[in-house]
Write an enzyme that holds these catalytic residues in place. Structure first.
Site, PDB file in Angstrom:
ATOM      1  CB  CYS C  87      21.650  46.225  44.222  1.00 58.93           C
ATOM      2  SG  CYS C  87      20.938  44.902  45.199  1.00 58.93           S
ATOM      3  CG  HIS C 338      25.928  42.113  44.652  1.00 58.08           C
ATOM      4  ND1 HIS C 338      26.176  43.469  44.589  1.00 58.08           N
ATOM      5  CD2 HIS C 338      24.581  41.977  44.563  1.00 58.08           C
ATOM      6  CE1 HIS C 338      25.020  44.113  44.486  1.00 58.08           C
ATOM      7  NE2 HIS C 338      24.037  43.245  44.477  1.00 58.08           N
TER       8      HIS C 338
END
Lengths: 395, 479, 391
Positions: C87, C338
């Site tokens: 991420c 996200h």
């Protein structure tokens, strides 16, 4: 203002590669561990001296993220970046490591690449079905490159025998290299009679599936003097990469690379790299080159795109011995992808450590006589990404 | 001396009350419960559990072989025994065999282990594990019986064994049923259960009587008779016919845990081992297309009690078993419900968004340089690199091959390989890559410059979705 | 000898992000195209002026190789590298672009990130089963972070309400941001009554699945004077990356109440930037709040408050947009969204705009120094970037 490029700003002070092959008994963990330990030993340093790492890994199943490397090497929280750029992942990892050094952010860094293919079954590169679009066709690697072969046969009059000669040369070179996957010489007849994979490419026109890893330790030249290879460290003369479309088959007839007889990414990366390194006559100035020969046709086209010979002449030059290990420009003295093997993410770094050792006069396979300037060329995707690195001896 | 050195057992966590089955199908109520494996268990995992129990306190590296017995082995080609031995961390220089296809596989493995030890100087101990997860067809009487479990014995040649094996005897018989055909059947079935039962009673009494006769034993000499059964009433009838004393035949097991299959007789023996008599005479018998009987005696009562203290055996598992409250949980955990078990992979969304490209065969024309290009996904021109200058244009369904390959690696629903994969310049612009269909002798017939037509075909049915796209074909003359 | 680090060697001269959300009608090509065009426009340059680019992409189905960007943007054969670091892929792409510029190899570089999740079905992050080992367990993202929550509850006495407060704050901030995925305020009760995902994390403790892209244009400060943001370009004060094990559950020393990658990356970044008191010196931070628990632990690991105190500080308003250290004034991953590979670049461009006084959502008053923090994997990879106004 700083001069563009990184010529003479990076030194290779240690490098190594594992044996390549179908290494069922080794995990990616073993491979990267062994290659890196080899490079550390070669540099005469401890792993604590490494400040940052760049790793080239292609397939997600070989490993995601820099954390893959951390778990193998245990470097205690230092920065590690995974770079992925198709089959050129390894050399692009090296390129970013160079920037890390030149920017002044780090003194000593590791560039490495690893790929573990044999855990996924051994009949051709896996996973293309699950990449990308549900129905738009994505040909297998042999199919992609054979479309270039078909067109070269049509344009240049090349034949299957011309392709077979690449395989024969590279298998011959590889038979001398202790770390090569295939160490068997082959004949033109063998190559031509092999079963067809993607017409006109037969089995000996294609590199096989291999596992392997390679690592290099980099620093700035002013610091290189204080390490084990103080007298024979290797200097990066240039490093360039060019990214083109993923889908060369959609390039309209008036677009770049539409002719399928040249790879525009190689052409551009080579031009930039020669400019940065100050090379004007590649054929004369470069003694040894590791060139991306995932397929025999790829080597022939690359030889032209890298300006080692005129367009359309690669097959003839090869036949005349120009590209032999003791020829004018030695191409793939290691055996190349064809015979040495092609664990995707590792190949770029493997080439660089090969040329480094050639220039240091300690090639593990056939030593190209009197090699002073060497080139590595790594190609990825559907001839989409090309990376070219030129290395030279220290002053 | 050869005998039993250790034992182990495994019963899964959950008990299914037979009442729930009766309720589910409106059947008359049947008493008792049966043990059922969880969704993540099979004969292999249960065998590992029984093996671990059996080897408690014993070094697995000291054992020379593993025999696995089951009618529900998870592979038909691949040895379960060697896999189980690996998980149990046994040595590599051991012998492993799977005994399968018959409910007497457990007792058969037992006697063959005995033979193996007798015949080989360097083999002195073999672990035998019987394990089964037989599936019963829902809404049949079998559903009340078939249960899951595993049991293990360590057979060894040494002094001071808890139980010593004295003799064994087997017969073979062609029984009418039950059976499960290798390819056709999902469930075990039978032709005539009354007939089956008769052969069962004959076989099991015959092997037990014969071994007693051979060893000059009378029914009152037998202290434990652990023989396979799947019906409490028949079990009693055999006991009577054999004239065993009260309590010799172990008869509570079916009521509590059901018909365990191959481990059934093992489990009966293990459950009888808690309070052994000194010098007790024991018969173990298995049935299934024949029968085996094994005669043993307790040699060391103290050692046997020790075993029951540090092995879970049957009682140790029963303590922590839970009763299931819902029949449907059982059905789902056995994967007996037919339903789509969807694995998400491809993208229906992508197909929808790319409708112009993949279904309508549109391309883009760059308003800046005029080049027609495919697919419509990209917003910057590949030739002049102008941004957002694209307009949709319908492409011709005809064109000429620019280059191609004959791909031998292509799989899927093609009549034949190699499959030509062709880069095609469509008439009026747009370069595409399409597979060619309906081409004969592609080696001779596909050429650069060849004219082709586009045809809409089924590309593949991957990802639980019908994926259609265009292919090309040699000209048939569509206008 | 050159000093370590890249402090004041890189300037952000243009940036942008797309709207985040469930963008069924946009492809990754659309998203990348729009974000990069926005950044190019913001910098007042043409795409031909870009010498090299770095692209952060996590999932292979979003795209492999730098060519993914080439096909969207058509730079005509320029160098493009794909960086993948869980991420934190986006911020690591930014970091490598910084090195490209600071090394002198390139004058103008682009850093961008993209992720297209909604093409793969909308129920949780896909693909974990196809990655890695056939049987060694790899928990889902909520399960991974739950391990931290359970232990933090145990160690610090935090409860579900403490977590819910993070969600309430971030939804409140995101409500004001036109590009946020979720633009609705929520109440503490709503958060607490939401269905459980991975106990103790409920639905409002988890960020959702979003599509989106973000891009930044970088150059060296001396060149920045000649571009559109000559007066208010943003300087990179530091940029760090720390990588720890991908399997913290095998580490017997791991305490599950702190992410060593964040601790290390923060230390490196503060040292490089010369920051001694982060709480006082940093005016705002975009912090990786993939889950509510993550934000609380990050606030401690980033030294915004003492260990064990994050829940209380949050309750007292310290991390509100107008508090002492504004944390996630954009709404954070929780409310902004996200899209994995894009997040790092999205944070950096958010902080850049805050420091320029042109935040698209809530403007943190008088922001001079800002921080962006991007966390990846099982708290394995962390990148911290500190930005400041030009002199």
């Amino acid at each position: 203002m700083a001069v563009k490029g990184i010529k003479d700003k990076v030194a290779i002070i240690g490098c190594d590669a594992t044996k390549f092959g179908e290494l069922w008994d080794k995990g990616r963990e073993d491979l990267l561990f062994e290659a890196t330990q080899g490079a550390l030993k070669d540099a005469g340093i401890k792993k604590e001296e490494i400040e940052a790492v760049w790793a080239g890994i292609y397939y997600y199943f070989t490993g995601m993220s820099g954390a893959t490397v951390e778990d193998i090497l245990r470097l205690d929280g230092i920065p590690i970046t995974r770079v992925e750029n198709y089959c050129a992942s390894g050399m692009d990892a090296f390129r970013n490591a160079c920037f890390g050094v030149v920017s002044g952010a780090y003194d000593v860094v590791l560039a490495c690449g690893v790929e573990k293919l044999m855990d996924e079954g051994s009949s051709g590169l896996p996973g293309f079905k699950i990449f990308g679009h549900p129905v738009l066709p994505l040909p297998s690697a042999p199919a992609m490159f054979s479309m270039a072969a078909t067109r070269c046969f049509h344009e240049f009059g090349w034949t299957k025998e011309d392709l077979a000669r690449v395989a024969v040369k590279n298998h011959d070179n590889g038979s001398y290299h202790p770390k090569a996957h295939f160490r068997s010489k082959i004949t033109i007849e063998q190559a031509m009679k092999a079963p067809m994979i993607a017409d006109p490419l037969g089995r000996f026109d294609c590199c096989a599936m291999s596992d392997g890893a390679a690592s290099l330790i980099l620093t700035r030249p002013d610091l290189a003097e204080s390490y084990a290879h103080a007298d024979d460290y290797i200097i990066v003369k240039s490093n360039q990469i060019s990214a083109r479309t993923n889908f060369p088959w959609y390039v309209p007839p008036n677009g770049p690379g539409a002719d399928f007889t040249s790879f525009p990414s190689t052409v551009k990366a080579a031009k930039m790299a020669y400019k940065e390194a100050g090379i004007t006559n590649p054929r004369k100035e470069i003694e040894a080159a590791e060139v991306h020969d995932c397929f025999t046709i790829t080597e022939l086209i690359n030889d032209q795109d890298l300006q080692f010979c005129d367009r359309g002449m690669a097959a003839e030059e090869l036949k005349n011995g120009t590209f032999n290990w003791d020829g004018e420009t030695a191409i793939n003295p290691s055996g190349g992808l064809k015979s040495f093997g092609h664990p995707i993410g590792s190949t770029g770094c493997r080439m660089l450590q090969e040329i480094t050792k050639q220039l240091q006069g300690r090639a593990e396979g056939r030593q190209v006589p009197d090699a002073k300037i060497g080139l590595c060329h790594n190609l990825g995707g559907a001839f989409s990404v090309a990376s070219v690195t030129i290395l030279g001896q220290r002053d | 001396m050869i005998g039993i050195k250790s034992y182990g057992a495994y019963l899964p966590k959950y008990l299914m009350p037979r009442e729930l089955i009766a309720k589910a199908w409106d059947f008359p109520a049947v008493p008792g419960t049966k043990a059922i494996a969880s969704v993540d268990e099979d004969s292999l995992t249960m065998a590992v559990e029984a093996g671990l129990d059996c080897l408690s306190g014993i070094d697995p590296k000291s054992i020379d072989g593993l025999y696995f017995a089951s009618t529900t082995q998870v592979y038909t080609e691949k040895d379960s025994a060697s896999f189980i031995a690996t998980v149990l961390d046994m040595r590599e220089d051991i012998i492993t065999i799977d005994f399968t296809d018959s409910l007497k596989a457990g007792t058969t493995a037992f006697v063959r282990a005995m033979d193996t030890i007798k015949a080989n100087k360097d083999i002195s101990s073999i672990l035998i594990i019987a394990s089964d997860t037989r599936e019963a067809e829902p809404a049949t009487m079998y559903e009340f019986g078939y249960a899951d479990g595993a049991a293990a014995f360590l057979i060894a040649e040494e002094e001071n064994l808890p139980i010593v094996i004295d003799d064994y005897y087997s017969i073979s018989a062609n029984v009418t049923g039950p059976w499960k055909r290798a390819k056709e059947d999902n469930f075990i079935r039978t032709f005539e259960s009354k007939m089956d039962n008769q052969i069962y009673i004959q076989s099991i009494t015959r092997v037990m009587s014969e071994i007693m006769k051979r060893n000059n034993l009378n029914p009152e000499d037998i202290d434990v008779a652990a023989y396979y059964y799947n019906n409490p009433r028949t079990h009693g009838r055999i006991s009577k016919r054999m004239k065993f004393n009260q309590g010799v035949a172990q008869n509570g097991l079916f009521f509590q845990v059901g018909d365990l299959g191959t481990p059934m007789s093992f489990m009966l023996l293990i459950s009888a081992m808690k309070r052994p008599k000194e010098e007790a005479k024991v018969i173990l018998a298995g049935f299934g297309d024949g029968a085996d009987s094994i005669l043993m005696h307790v040699q060391d009562r103290r050692a046997l009690r020790e075993l029951s203290k540090n092995h879970m055996g049957m009682a140790g598992h029963q303590k922590s078993m839970k009763t299931l409250q819902n029949y449907n949980v059982y059905i789902e955990s056995k994967r007996l419900l037919t339903k789509d078990r969807y694995v998400r992979k491809s993208s229906a969304v992508t197909m929808w968004r790319d409708t112009p490209t993949v279904y309508k065969m549109y391309g883009n024309r760059c308003k800046s340089c005029g080049t027609v290009q495919y697919p419509t996904i990209f917003r910057a021109c590949i030739v002049c690199r102008a941004d957002d200058q694209m307009e949709l244009v319908k492409l011709a369904l005809k064109g000429k091959i620019f280059t191609y390959t004959l791909d031998h690696l292509v799989g899927g629903s093609y009549l034949a390989t190699p499959v030509p994969r062709c880069v095609i310049d469509l008439d009026g612009g747009g370069r595409v890559l399409l597979n060619m269909t309906e081409i004969e002798n592609p080696e001779d017939n596909v050429k650069i410059g060849m004219e082709v037509e586009l045809t809409f075909r089924k590309e593949h049915e991957g990802a639980d979705f019908k994926n259609y796209y265009w292919k090309c074909r040699p000209i048939r003359g569509r206008f | 000898m050159v000093a370590h680090g890249i402090k004041d060697k890189v300037a952000v001269i243009g940036c942008d992000a797309t709207k985040y959300g469930e963008l069924w009608d946009k492809s990754k090509e659309d998203l990348l195209f729009e974000a990069t065009q926005g950044a190019i426009k913001d910098a007042g340059i043409t795409k031909d002026e870009i010498d090299a680019a770095w692209l952060g992409v996590y999932y292979f189905f979003t795209g492999v190789s730098g060519t993914t960007l080439e096909d969207s943007l058509r730079l005509g054969g320029k160098p493009i590298t794909r960086v993948e670091n869980y991420c934190a892929s986006g911020m690591d792409a930014f970091r490598n672009a910084c090195f490209g510029v600071a090394s002198g190899a390139y004058d103008v570089a682009m850093a961008c990130g993209v992720e297209k999740l909604m093409d793969e079905g909308g129920r949780g992050l896909p693909g974990t089963t196809v990655m890695g080992h056939p049987v060694l367990p790899r928990p889902s993202a909520p399960a991974m972070f739950c391990l931290l929550a359970t232990r933090s509850f145990h160690e610090y006495g935090w409860n579900k309400e403490d977590l819910a407060r993070v969600a309430v704050k971030n939804h409140e901030n995101g409500y004001y941001h036109p590009k946020a995925h979720f633009r609705m305020k929520i109440t503490l009760e709503q958060a607490l009554n939401a269905p459980m995902i991975a106990d103790p994390l409920g639905r409002f403790d988890c960020c959702a699945m979003s599509d989106g892209s973000a891009a930044l244009i970088l150059t060296r400060p001396e060149l920045a004077e000649s571009y559109a943001h000559a007066d208010d370009y943003i300087l990179v004060k530091s940029n760090s990356l720390s990588v720890h094990t991908a399997y913290p559950w095998y580490d017997t020393n791991f305490d599950f109440i702190s992410a060593p990658a964040t601790v290390d990356a923060a230390k490196m970044a503060y040292k490089e930037a010369g920051i001694i008191n982060p709480r006082k010196e940093i005016d705002l931070a975009e912090v990786h709040d993939c889950f509510t628990i993550t934000e609380l632990l990050n606030c401690q690991d980033l030294q915004f408050c003492e260990r064990g105190k994050a829940a209380e500080e949050l309750k007292n308003g310290t991390f509100n947009w107008d508090g002492e250290t504004a944390v996630n004034p954009s709404g954070g991953l929780k409310s902004f969204g996200h899209p994995i590979g894009s997040t790092g670049c999205r944070m950096v461009q958010e902080v850049a705009k805050q420091l320029q006084g042109r935040a698209e959502g809530r403007q943190v008053p008088d922001a001079k120094i800002g921080l962006a923090h991007n966390l990846g994997g099982a708290y394995a990879v962390c990148s911290v970037t500190i930005l400041g106004q030009r002199d």
